[in-house]
Write an enzyme that holds these catalytic residues in place. Structure first.
Site, PDB file in Angstrom:
ATOM      1  N   CYS A 195      -3.951  -1.439   5.701  1.00  0.00           N
ATOM      2  CA  CYS A 195      -3.706  -2.820   5.309  1.00  0.00           C
ATOM      3  C   CYS A 195      -2.318  -2.883   4.669  1.00  0.00           C
ATOM      4  O   CYS A 195      -2.089  -2.292   3.616  1.00  0.00           O
ATOM      5  CB  CYS A 195      -4.799  -3.262   4.334  1.00  0.00           C
ATOM      6  SG  CYS A 195      -4.370  -4.667   3.299  1.00  0.00           S
ATOM      7  N   CYS A 254      -1.812  -4.254   1.071  1.00  0.00           N
ATOM      8  CA  CYS A 254      -2.418  -3.368   0.072  1.00  0.00           C
ATOM      9  C   CYS A 254      -1.394  -2.353  -0.439  1.00  0.00           C
ATOM     10  O   CYS A 254      -1.461  -1.924  -1.601  1.00  0.00           O
ATOM     11  CB  CYS A 254      -3.620  -2.613   0.640  1.00  0.00           C
ATOM     12  SG  CYS A 254      -4.948  -3.701   1.179  1.00  0.00           S
TER      13      CYS A 254
END
Lengths: 174, 150
Positions: free
Chosen positions: A97, A100
């Site tokens: 991700c 993230c």
């Protein structure tokens, strides 16, 4: 050298062997955020202890490993249930991700700023599938801010948020 | 920094309590839990890289100034393509990945992107976004370099 260890009060145990250690360097341009020495890898905190050839530079802000540690679901639940007098920040992330990664960099900076005034941990949602489901994590990254005061509600944010917003939540709502 | 320029930041209070009662016994039906593989195949990465470039051009969106973010998301899409057969959005948590992949809402390009050009992975960014760069291309070398130490 054992003497050097005591002078610098280096927290790591003196290495038995001499193998050179190069801290992993970031490959991301830090155009958006001020200096963060390395790219936080979600897998890094589980690696075995590294052997050192030469003693790395020591100092208050020079770290061998990340401040934000990866925790398992059981460990997080222990933290939440146990006695605490600082806010707890849980970062739910996934390996691939993108936001993230940016969030992890921000949290490292926050950890340096707040030092022992907050406790910041991260949870890999691919590893802790059931825990993430129970916490109703949907979008990533998701942050939970949990106050040390059990009467206060937890605060949850989804997506990349600016570091100032995190500071505001910790300062005002915890 | 305005919050509107950044991807979703909904903040709300929830009552939070960890139950001290033991969790109910797990049912014994087999649930296929798909986790991220260590590394996606080069072929999938190349396919998703080409797709990302083409879709950015088509939608008039741009990659992030920080190409590391773009690289990680492309690899995440490739990883899901390998594991599930469809490039499921890597920036979400799912109860059942296989079911979601068949259902298709979160298959890249996902419905929010197709309808409103909203990509919370920061892969496709509209030009008014603070994080948007000026490029709609990314090379395989850039992807490999950015994700080398993951």
């Amino acid at each position: 050298m054992q003497i050097a260890a005591s002078i610098f009060s280096f927290t790591a145990t003196p290495p038995p062997l001499c193998v050179c250690h190069f801290p992993s360097k970031t490959n991301l341009p830090n155009s958006l955020f001020s200096s963060t020495p390395s790219l936080p890898s979600p897998l890094l905190s589980l690696s075995p202890p590294r052997k050192l050839l030469c003693r790395p530079p020591s100092g208050k802000y020079v770290r061998e490993d990340y401040l934000v540690k990866k925790y398992s679901a059981a460990e997080v639940q222990e933290l939440v249930k146990g006695e605490r007098n600082v806010p707890l920040i849980i970062d739910f992330y996934a390996t691939w991700c993108g936001p993230c990664i940016l969030m992890a960099q921000e949290l490292e900076m926050l950890a340096v700023e707040y030092e022992s005034n907050t406790l910041i941990v991260k949870v890999d949602t691919d590893d802790e599938y059931e825990f993430a489901r129970d916490m109703q994590v949907r979008g990533l990254p998701t942050l939970y801010f949990i106050s040390p005061d059990p009467s206060k509600d937890a605060i949850r944010t989804e997506g990349l948020i600016p570091i100032q917003m995190m500071r505001d939540i910790v300062d005002n709502d915890m | 920094m305005t919050t509107s320029a950044l991807q979703a930041s909904t903040s709300y209070g929830v009552g939070f309590a960890i139950s001290s009662v033991a969790p109910p016994p797990r049912r014994l039906h087999h649930r296929h839990v798909t986790v991220a593989n260590a590394e996606p195949t080069d072929k999938s990465v190349e396919i998703m890289r080409k797709f990302s470039e083409q879709y950015a051009r088509r939608s008039g969106t741009y990659f992030c100034v920080d190409k590391g973010v773009t690289s990680v998301v492309i690899k995440g899409l490739a990883d899901h393509k390998d594991a599930l057969g469809a490039p499921l959005c890597p920036c979400r948590h799912y109860d059942d990945k296989a079911a979601e992949a068949t259902q298709g809402f979160w298959n890249c390009p996902c419905v929010p992107m197709r309808e409103r050009k909203e990509c919370h992975c920061m892969l496709f960014l509209t030009s008014d976004n603070d994080f948007a760069g000026k490029e709609q291309t990314i090379s395989l070398e850039e992807i490999k370099e950015s994700t080398a130490n993951m």
